[in-house]
Design an enzyme around this catalytic site. Structure first.
Site, short mmCIF file in Angstrom:
data_model
loop_
_atom_site.label_atom_id
_atom_site.label_comp_id
_atom_site.label_asym_id
_atom_site.label_seq_id
_atom_site.Cartn_x
_atom_site.Cartn_y
_atom_site.Cartn_z
N ALA A 122 33.90 -21.97 -37.92
CA ALA A 122 32.74 -22.45 -38.70
C ALA A 122 32.69 -23.77 -38.66
O ALA A 122 31.60 -24.26 -38.70
CB ALA A 122 33.00 -22.11 -40.30
N HIS A 123 33.56 -24.71 -38.43
CA HIS A 123 33.55 -26.34 -38.66
C HIS A 123 32.77 -26.86 -37.58
O HIS A 123 32.49 -28.02 -37.73
CB HIS A 123 34.90 -26.73 -38.98
CG HIS A 123 35.87 -27.16 -37.93
ND1 HIS A 123 35.97 -28.30 -37.30
CD2 HIS A 123 36.57 -26.34 -37.46
CE1 HIS A 123 36.69 -28.30 -36.52
NE2 HIS A 123 37.31 -27.01 -36.39
N GLY A 142 39.26 -21.18 -34.82
CA GLY A 142 38.84 -20.95 -33.54
C GLY A 142 40.43 -20.95 -32.90
O GLY A 142 40.67 -19.89 -31.95
N THR A 143 41.35 -21.82 -33.32
CA THR A 143 42.69 -21.66 -32.62
C THR A 143 43.30 -20.45 -32.95
O THR A 143 44.08 -19.74 -31.98
CB THR A 143 43.56 -23.08 -33.13
OG1 THR A 143 42.97 -23.90 -33.11
CG2 THR A 143 45.05 -23.16 -32.69
N CYS A 154 41.75 -32.99 -29.95
CA CYS A 154 43.09 -32.60 -30.04
C CYS A 154 44.02 -33.45 -29.01
O CYS A 154 45.14 -33.55 -29.18
CB CYS A 154 43.22 -31.10 -29.69
SG CYS A 154 41.93 -30.16 -30.44
N ASN A 207 34.35 -27.76 -24.50
CA ASN A 207 34.32 -28.89 -25.77
C ASN A 207 34.20 -30.07 -25.25
O ASN A 207 33.55 -31.20 -26.04
CB ASN A 207 35.42 -28.50 -26.48
CG ASN A 207 36.84 -28.49 -25.70
OD1 ASN A 207 36.76 -27.51 -25.10
ND2 ASN A 207 37.87 -29.28 -26.28
C1 LIG Z 1 37.49 -26.69 -31.96
C2 LIG Z 1 37.55 -25.78 -30.73
C3 LIG Z 1 38.63 -24.92 -30.81
C4 LIG Z 1 39.58 -24.75 -32.17
O1 LIG Z 1 38.78 -24.30 -33.34
P1 LIG Z 1 39.64 -24.75 -34.75
O2 LIG Z 1 38.74 -23.98 -35.68
O3 LIG Z 1 39.36 -26.21 -34.73
O4 LIG Z 1 41.23 -24.15 -34.87
C5 LIG Z 1 38.87 -23.76 -30.21
N1 LIG Z 1 38.05 -23.85 -29.06
C6 LIG Z 1 37.05 -24.75 -28.68
C7 LIG Z 1 36.33 -24.73 -27.45
C8 LIG Z 1 36.91 -25.89 -29.65
O5 LIG Z 1 35.96 -26.62 -29.28
#
Ligand SMILES: *Cc1c(COP(=O)(O)O)cnc(C)c1O
Length: 388
Positions: free
Chosen positions: A200-201, A71-72, A325, A151
């Site tokens: 994915a995680h 996601g990052t 985070c 989140n």
């Molecule tokens: C966890 C998260 C991310 C980051 O995703 P990663 O795969 O951990 O880098 C980005 N945006 C939101 C809203 C998230 O909850």
């Protein structure tokens, strides 16, 4: 000791089916998807099948999906990639004040590079008003990036309206859908976005893989430079097993969506109602209606969220303050502050994120431990004593 994991918004365990789907791509089909020999072709076939399957699940073309490291990276790619490719058209970007750090910090980076960023406010329920967005769009606006579901609070934005306002102005729209995916049903074409991030995680897939949807025809600067992987837009040997795992995780999430939603709603509702009856002076952050079914963000008056996290952990219950985070940081959540919470209440907030590893009979256990610990922490809190 009994353990209860209530931090599914931080990460989730890999489902056995997902693990099994990935396994051959670590062993027999280990090839490099760019190799033209048999081993490479097998890997390539797995990768492209994953892309196809995901495209049909989220409602787009396979060629509009680019695998990333999560996601990052997808958020960084969307924001920086659009900004740099379209700087000739303007240097203004609009986002919200409750974004994940991957979006927020990417925007802050662009400000240092000479871009201007507008951070839209949210109301006390954590919602961005599409009218505010409309008013903020300028002739030099090149990108609007607003998350789908938050989140920390689970609050779901009116993403279709926000996207429609943006589209009307002829501006690119990106949404971080990491927390919405697998929790609420959506199709890309219904949202009408140009870019969207998935990880994915957070959906019972592996860590370190995600994707970015980029609508055909979008002008975006490539991310990683190197070989011609991912249609020349994201170089680097593809994480084939990860892509296969992401596809399988999405397939299962889609298949089980209704049943999981009902189960999660029943658990979060039951939990909150019991909590509210037993523990005085608690505050649910954001309305009950506009949230993903697994997340509750609750403030406990006069105690520190960190103290609750630690005392619950001693009892085997895993929760977090705000986002994973920012845990460890002492600043109160920017999300809760943007919703108008006092620093005090924001400091005393806990995110409970339920998931597949929970069951109804966890509820009474966590409520009883929580009631005991909150009472204990308040009994030693000068703040609570003062107010009676
Ligand atoms: C966890 C998260 C991310 C980051 O995703 P990663 O795969 O951990 O880098 C980005 N945006 C939101 C809203 C998230 O909850």
């Amino acid at each position: 000791m009994r353990t209860v994991y209530l931090d599914h918004n931080a990460t989730t365990p890999v489902l056995p089916e997902v693990f099994e789907a990935m396994r051959p791509y670590f062993t027999e089909n280990f090839g490099n998807a760019s190799s033209i020999h048999q081993s490479g072709r097998l890997a390539k076939a797995g990768l492209e099948q994953a892309r196809q399957d995901i495209a049909s699940l989220i409602g787009c073309q396979a060629a509009e999906i680019y695998f990333t490291s999560g996601g990052t990276e997808s958020d960084n790619f969307a924001i920086k990639g659009i900004a740099f490719a379209n700087r000739g058209q303007g240097k203004h970007i609009i986002t919200s004040s409750i974004e994940h750090h991957a979006v927020e910090v990417s925007c802050k980076f662009l400000e240092k590079e000479g871009f201007e960023v507008t951070y839209l406010p949210v109301d006390s329920d954590g919602l961005v008003d599409p009218n505010d967005l409309k008013k903020a769009i300028r002739p030099d606006t090149i990108l609007v990036t607003i998350m789908y579901a938050n989140n920390e609070t689970g609050i779901i934005q009116d993403i279709k309206s926000l996207s429609a306002v943006t589209r009307e102005a002829g501006v690119y729209f990106h949404s971080d859908a990491v927390q919405a995916t697998g929790k609420i049903p959506y199709k890309i074409k219904d949202i009408g976005c140009d870019l969207l991030s998935i990880s994915a995680h957070k959906i019972y897939g592996p860590k370190g893989v995600g994707l970015i949807y980029i609508k055909a025809g979008t002008k975006i600067q490539p991310w990683n430079e190197g070989g011609g992987h991912e249609q020349g837009r994201r170089a680097g040997t593809e994480n084939v097993a990860g892509a296969v795992g992401l596809a399988e995780a999405l397939r299962i999430a889609d298949l089980d969506l209704q049943a999981e939603t009902e189960k999660l709603l029943s658990m979060t509702t039951g939990f909150y109602n019991k909590l509210k009856d037993i523990i005085p002076d608690i505050h649910l952050n954001g309305s009950f209606k506009t949230r993903v079914p697994n997340t509750l963000n609750i403030s406990f008056k006069a105690i520190e969220g960190e103290s609750i996290v630690l005392s619950l952990d001693l009892n085997g219950i895993m929760v977090s303050t705000g986002s994973a985070c920012t845990s460890g940081a002492t600043d109160p959540s920017h999300v809760l502050r943007a919703m108008g919470l006092t620093p005090d209440l924001a400091h005393g907030s806990i995110r409970f994120s339920f998931g597949r590893s929970n069951s109804e009979n966890d509820i009474d256990y966590i409520v009883s431990i929580l009631a005991r610990e909150v009472k204990r922490l308040r009994s030693i809190s000068p703040l609570y004593a003062e107010k009676g």
